[in-house]
Design an enzyme around this catalytic site. Sequence first.
Site, PDB file in Angstrom:
ATOM      1  N   ASP A  53       0.842  -1.199   0.000  1.00 20.18           N
ATOM      2  CA  ASP A  53       0.000   0.000   0.000  1.00 20.18           C
ATOM      3  C   ASP A  53       0.881   1.254   0.000  1.00 20.18           C
ATOM      4  O   ASP A  53       0.373   2.377  -0.035  1.00 20.18           O
ATOM      5  CB  ASP A  53      -1.005  -0.007   1.159  1.00 20.18           C
ATOM      6  CG  ASP A  53      -0.356  -0.141   2.516  1.00 20.18           C
ATOM      7  OD1 ASP A  53       0.888  -0.207   2.588  1.00 20.18           O
ATOM      8  OD2 ASP A  53      -1.098  -0.175   3.524  1.00 20.18           O
ATOM      9  N   SER A  54       2.223   1.052  -0.019  1.00 22.64           N
ATOM     10  CA  SER A  54       3.135   2.178  -0.257  1.00 22.64           C
ATOM     11  C   SER A  54       2.902   2.748  -1.654  1.00 22.64           C
ATOM     12  O   SER A  54       3.423   3.816  -1.979  1.00 22.64           O
ATOM     13  CB  SER A  54       4.597   1.730  -0.099  1.00 22.64           C
ATOM     14  OG  SER A  54       4.835   0.537  -0.815  1.00 22.64           O
ATOM     15  N   ASP A  92      -1.012  -6.050  -0.186  1.00 25.89           N
ATOM     16  CA  ASP A  92      -1.481  -5.453   1.067  1.00 25.89           C
ATOM     17  C   ASP A  92      -2.987  -5.274   1.063  1.00 25.89           C
ATOM     18  O   ASP A  92      -3.553  -4.753   0.094  1.00 25.89           O
ATOM     19  CB  ASP A  92      -0.855  -4.052   1.239  1.00 25.89           C
ATOM     20  CG  ASP A  92       0.395  -4.078   2.086  1.00 25.89           C
ATOM     21  OD1 ASP A  92       0.532  -4.978   2.939  1.00 25.89           O
ATOM     22  OD2 ASP A  92       1.251  -3.191   1.892  1.00 25.89           O
ATOM     23  N   LYS A 122      -1.302  -9.450   2.703  1.00 26.75           N
ATOM     24  CA  LYS A 122      -0.581  -9.041   3.924  1.00 26.75           C
ATOM     25  C   LYS A 122      -1.479  -8.096   4.721  1.00 26.75           C
ATOM     26  O   LYS A 122      -2.202  -7.279   4.140  1.00 26.75           O
ATOM     27  CB  LYS A 122       0.740  -8.351   3.559  1.00 26.75           C
ATOM     28  CG  LYS A 122       1.501  -7.807   4.776  1.00 26.75           C
ATOM     29  CD  LYS A 122       2.945  -7.449   4.444  1.00 26.75           C
ATOM     30  CE  LYS A 122       3.129  -6.082   3.819  1.00 26.75           C
ATOM     31  NZ  LYS A 122       2.673  -4.930   4.616  1.00 26.75           N
ATOM     32  N   GLU A 124      -1.601  -5.627   8.474  1.00 27.67           N
ATOM     33  CA  GLU A 124      -0.837  -5.020   9.571  1.00 27.67           C
ATOM     34  C   GLU A 124      -1.555  -5.242  10.899  1.00 27.67           C
ATOM     35  O   GLU A 124      -2.751  -4.983  11.012  1.00 27.67           O
ATOM     36  CB  GLU A 124      -0.692  -3.505   9.325  1.00 27.67           C
ATOM     37  CG  GLU A 124       0.150  -3.193   8.099  1.00 27.67           C
ATOM     38  CD  GLU A 124       0.353  -1.689   7.880  1.00 27.67           C
ATOM     39  OE1 GLU A 124      -0.027  -0.888   8.773  1.00 27.67           O
ATOM     40  OE2 GLU A 124       0.890  -1.338   6.823  1.00 27.67           O
ATOM     41  N   GLU A 191       8.930  -4.361  10.698  1.00 23.82           N
ATOM     42  CA  GLU A 191       9.362  -3.055  10.186  1.00 23.82           C
ATOM     43  C   GLU A 191       9.895  -2.166  11.304  1.00 23.82           C
ATOM     44  O   GLU A 191       9.237  -1.952  12.328  1.00 23.82           O
ATOM     45  CB  GLU A 191       8.182  -2.368   9.471  1.00 23.82           C
ATOM     46  CG  GLU A 191       8.568  -0.995   8.906  1.00 23.82           C
ATOM     47  CD  GLU A 191       7.610  -0.460   7.867  1.00 23.82           C
ATOM     48  OE1 GLU A 191       6.652  -1.166   7.476  1.00 23.82           O
ATOM     49  OE2 GLU A 191       7.808   0.705   7.443  1.00 23.82           O
TER      50      GLU A 191
END
Length: 273
Positions: A53-54, A92, A122, A124, A191
Amino acid sequence: MKKKEANTYKKITTHVLQEMKLKSEKIAMLTAYDFSMAGLLDMAGIDVILVGDSASNVMAGYTTTLPITLDQMIYHASSVMRAVKRALVVVDLPFGTYQGNSKEALNSAIRIMKESGANAIKMEGGREIIESVDRILSAGIPVMGHLGLTPQSIHKFGTYVVRATEETEAQNLIEDAHVLEESGCFGLVLEKIPANLATQVTGEIKIPTIGIGAGSGVDGQVLVLHDMLGITQKFSPRFLRRYHNLNEEIQGSVKAYIQDVKAMNFPNEREQY
Ligand code: KIV
């Protein structure tokens, strides 16, 4: 059994990643968001491509990862999938598509898998999202966890500094890592946490850990492609190694093209019909 050389795997799967960890073979992961770049990464032999999602930052120009939508992630992921033959492609789940309730989380994950053809997703977070993780896993969708600095929570953290430097947060992270492993996640991104903590987690869990700003004691590394190629210039954390200065190269090429056009040096005799 004959020892397999690095990079001879025909297709990277979640099982191959597990095998790599067992053999202490490091996993190389990079982000990609489009067909052309994903194809280059795959041809170069990257193990895992993360449609991160960057994309919200490096493709769309937002300051955080929060604005990117599920439809936009599916667009990026399907572009990547059309190029990739060998790498495992992880996508993501964007902010707001899984934290609320586990049914919505499953629907979001199913949309990504069905509409992009990706291999895994993925998410978070740790125990706070475990109901969603479990539900997605029980639908047969491979899940990668992500702990430490989780950029979707930036407004809670208030800053992008190193996480889990304090004992309580470090203990929480270790517990979360175990919970994600027990739930059936196939891997875990760590991270921006202290290197010794990342090494400890890597030693305690059996699934591969992929670090970004987490030192060398993890099972693999991930970087954002635009950062490591030197396309982005302002973002310069200590953990980032720039392998190229594409910013300068691209600007140089564009300036040369402008000059040629203005000076009527392009096209020349051989470049026309
Ligand atoms: O979105 C992303 O690029 C990521 C990496 C930084 C791990 O989550």
